[in-house]
Design an enzyme around this catalytic site. Structure first.
Site, PDB file in Angstrom:
ATOM      1  N   GLN A  79      -3.027  -2.801   9.175  1.00 36.22           N
ATOM      2  CA  GLN A  79      -2.945  -3.355   7.829  1.00 36.22           C
ATOM      3  C   GLN A  79      -3.842  -4.585   7.661  1.00 36.22           C
ATOM      4  OE1 GLN A  79       1.097  -3.168   5.912  1.00 36.22           O
ATOM      5  NE2 GLN A  79       1.766  -2.754   8.014  1.00 36.22           N
ATOM      6  N   ARG A 134       2.785   1.932   0.645  1.00 35.15           N
ATOM      7  CA  ARG A 134       3.594   1.192  -0.337  1.00 35.15           C
ATOM      8  C   ARG A 134       4.581   2.121  -1.034  1.00 35.15           C
ATOM      9  NH1 ARG A 134       3.367  -2.758   2.103  1.00 35.15           N
ATOM     10  NH2 ARG A 134       2.272  -1.396   3.561  1.00 35.15           N
TER      11      ARG A 134
END
Length: 752
Positions: A249, A602
């Site tokens: 990430q 997400r």
């Protein structure tokens, strides 16, 4: 404190006591819970709250973490902060060692560029050829890498003539000196100054190391060199550093983040304990499979396997639309229908995009469909003219040496002080080595300054002195006093709709000040409020309770989650971005892949990725091809939505919902069809498409690459189907070549 509700890996991270700890936390694995529970467990084991420091990257994450800690330890005060806020507070306490007074100002990007523009002017450097923004970016990059102005000069002093490095070498030191003279810092200085303080001052370093015996850093993969240096220097005598993060990430390399900081953590701290959090409590198995399939193609990572703890759900979809307007129409109408049918709430939906330009069509369409939406843009509020004016009044009250703030408000509202008069004041102040505020108090002594202007300047200085008497009250009351005594906005109430909107914005600023005053209590201060405004971030404006669809860039989406996510524009030259495709840098390509990975993870229950046949880019409609990343996710299922009726005229579109085309029935492609189409797109992207039919085609203006001739621009397309003739003008010697569409080895890489 019970840990029965934690997984074995989470329990291990919480129970770890002394020594370095690396927690590799996959998305949705409960890392915030682990950090806050670990803090509470350390206090249970006798560690003083005063000895704990928790650092993260966003204001939102810091607030959430702080709230959770307060619930676990209601009578303890743990410092939970962002890096920049921690450094700002430290500099207010210790900054005099490097020439900063406690009331220093924090310059935003526009302040920074204005100051650089002044330096360029003084150095007789053309700001057209060397824009302040570009020079500022180079200075920022240098600071993130802890390269001082002196080091930059030494590195580039032998450069001959004018080039960007030589220009920066001339501007950087003078820019830095002017910041110091104005008792100001830019965002990067907050980190750089603290790193320097700790490096140069052994006593301070030992004092803080002793105080913060346990440091917890969230999102460690996003640290730059300066942040790494700060954490490392505070973890020498007591190396109880807990770094939590995920290399997969790391998406902020463009602003200085170094993924190597987390990849080499085990070498930097040989005694480290490594714990992996791989249980995902956020997403369905289908979403996690797609994420794993994608990210497995990256080499610079620490392998892990995401394990879904939720039940199976809908397949991840890839949808093809005819163009951007059809894409917006299809998504907007689907959201509208799902809410109307009671299946979802507005706030369940988020739409992500790689570049801000894609939001235009989405916003227009959502507004016409009467779909409520919010756009991540917390910083934009503080960039509005009226808000910036009032903040500059507050800044010059708090820090009279703040040159940028002084210049913005000296003639706002109009006081009859012209540009020439201000320039004469500046020249005289520089010659006398005094601040502009002190010069304004002595304006009568400035040579060739008209009496009217001198009187107005003196009255302005007196106004600021009078307002400063109210600076020790609440910030909200001070703003009201500025409005009243400066006569700012006094005619807005009876003005135009635009002026009424400006008045409403000021009301919002006063409300923000009221909220700050009430939360800060006795610790409320003008410098604290200005610091909060200066360190605002895009996602700060998002309100979970607004009942609206959320639009944001992928970079802003990290750390958030939504039941339904639409990820639009998954096309070559958008994601991955055109700049990265052109540079062919494997490291940057991996970061683009991580960006898509972040967007995918997400989503909680439903994920839709979209691309189009054509898209309007830079005012021109161009053919597009699917992102090469889609080929790396074999679990995807495509649904053809090219029959979405988006032929309406935007200007004539009726607000009546009955006239809006309904959601189309999708035509699902077979796996073989989708695989073939992706293979074709990937072949084009790799430059190996000699014997394949183009999936969509080329259009004039498209930037292409030929394996022999290099980069060129399509200037003409003629003929039909496989017999189309594509004429390309190449950059080398402006050579023109013609190619048959079905046989040409051209790689589309963007648009001119």
């Amino acid at each position: 404190m019970s840990t029965d509700d934690l997984t074995p890996s989470q329990q291990a991270a919480v129970e770890h006591f002394e020594g370095p700890l690396l927690v590799l936390a996959g998305p949705g694995s409960g890392k915030t819970r682990v950090i806050t529970r670990r803090i509470a467990r350390l206090v249970e084991r006798g560690v003083s709250p005063y000895e704990l420091l928790a650092i993260t990257f966003t204001n939102k994450a810091a607030r959430e973490m702080g709230d959770r800690v307060q619930k676990l330890l209601p009578r303890s005060r743990i410092w939970v902060s962002t890096f920049h806020r921690f450094c700002a507070r430290l500099l207010r306490e210790r900054g005099e060692a490097i020439g900063l007074k406690p009331n220093f100002s924090i310059f935003d990007t526009s302040d920074q560029q204005q100051l650089i523009k002044q330096v360029l002017h003084d150095e007789n450097i053309d700001a057209t050829h060397y824009p302040p923004g570009k020079v500022g970016q180079r200075i920022s990059q240098a600071k993130n890498d802890l390269i001082t102005a002196e080091m930059y000069i030494a590195r580039y002093q032998e450069r001959v003539g004018f080039n960007i490095d030589a220009v920066v070498a001339r501007v950087y030191p003078k820019y830095q000196q002017r910041l110091l003279t104005a008792n100001a810092v830019d965002f990067d200085d907050l980190l750089v100054h603290v790193a320097k303080l700790l490096e140069d001052n052994e006593n301070l370093r030992h004092e803080l190391d002793d105080r913060y015996r346990f440091i917890l850093v969230d999102e460690y993969q996003d640290t730059n060199r300066a942040q790494y240096q700060i954490v490392a220097l505070l973890s020498q005598r007591f190396p109880n550093l807990c770094a939590t993060g995920d290399p997969d990430q790391s998406i902020y390399g463009w602003r200085g983040a170094q993924i190597e900081n987390i990849l080499r953590f085990e070498r930097e701290f040989p005694q480290v304990s490594v714990i992996r959090l791989e249980d995902n409590f956020r997403s369905t198995p289908e979403i996690l499979v797609a994420a794993d399939e994608l990210i497995a193609h990256n080499l610079r990572r620490k392998p892990k396997q995401l394990r879904a703890q939720n039940a199976s759900g809908d397949p991840v979809e890839i949808r093809l639309y005819a163009d951007g307007w059809a894409e917006a129409q299809g998504i907007g109408q689907e959201i509208r229908d799902l809410v109307d049918e009671g299946e979802r709430n507005w706030s369940d939906f988020a739409i992500f995009y790689r570049v801000n330009a894609l939001s235009r069509g989405l916003e227009t369409t959502l507004a016409r469909l009467k779909v409520p939406y919010q756009v991540a843009g917390g910083v934009a509020f503080y960039e509005r003219s009226e808000i910036k004016d009032l903040l500059c009044y507050l800044r010059v009250i708090e820090n009279p040496a703040d040159r940028a703030a002084f210049l913005r408000v000296i003639n706002t509202p109009t006081r009859g002080i012209g540009k020439t008069s201000i320039e004469r004041l500046m020249q005289w102040a520089d010659a006398e080595r005094m601040t502009l505020m002190d010069a304004a108090r002595q304006a009568a002594a400035v040579p060739k300054l008209p009496k009217k202007a001198a009187t107005a300047m003196l009255r302005f200085a007196e106004l600021i002195d009078e307002l400063a008497k109210h600076a020790h009250g609440t910030v909200a009351d001070l703003i009201k006093q500025v409005m009243k005594q400066a006569g700012y906005g006094e005619h807005w109430e009876a003005g135009s709709e635009e002026e009424m909107q400006r008045l409403a914005n000021v009301g919002e600023l006063i409300s923000a000040a009221h909220q700050y005053d009430s939360q800060s209590g006795d610790e409320s201060s003008l410098s604290g409020f200005l610091e909060t405004a200066s360190l605002a971030q895009d996602v700060d404006s998002l309100n979970d309770a607004t009942g609206a669809v959320t639009l944001m860039t992928l970079h802003s989406a990290k750390g958030l989650e939504f039941p339904v996510v639409y990820l639009v524009g998954v096309e070559q030259n958008l994601l991955p971005h055109e700049r990265v495709v052109r540079q062919s840098d494997p490291a940057q390509m991996e970061e683009e892949r991580r960006l898509l990975f972040v967007g995918i993870t997400r989503a909680e229950a439903k994920l839709v990725l979209t691309h189009t046949q054509r898209r309007e880019i830079h005012g021109r409609s161009v053919s597009t091809i699917p992102s090469e990343f889609l080929q790396e996710i074999p679990s995807l299922r495509e649904r053809d939505a090219t029959d979405v009726d988006a032929s309406f005229d935007i200007e004539e579109f009726e607000s009546d919902r009955e006239s809006i085309p309904r959601t189309p029935k999708f035509r699902e492609r077979t796996v073989a069809d989708w695989s073939a189409r992706l293979t074709t797109g990937a072949a084009l992207a790799a430059g190996h498409a000699q014997q394949v039919e183009l999936p969509i085609g080329f259009s004039p203006g498209m930037l292409v690459r030929h394996p022999r001739y290099g980069l060129g621009t399509v200037i003409d397309v003629s003929g039909m189907s496989r017999h189309r003739i594509i004429t390309v003008e190449f950059e080398t010697n402006h050579r023109r070549e013609k190619f048959v569409a079905s046989k040409c080895p051209l790689q589309p890489v963007g648009v001119r």
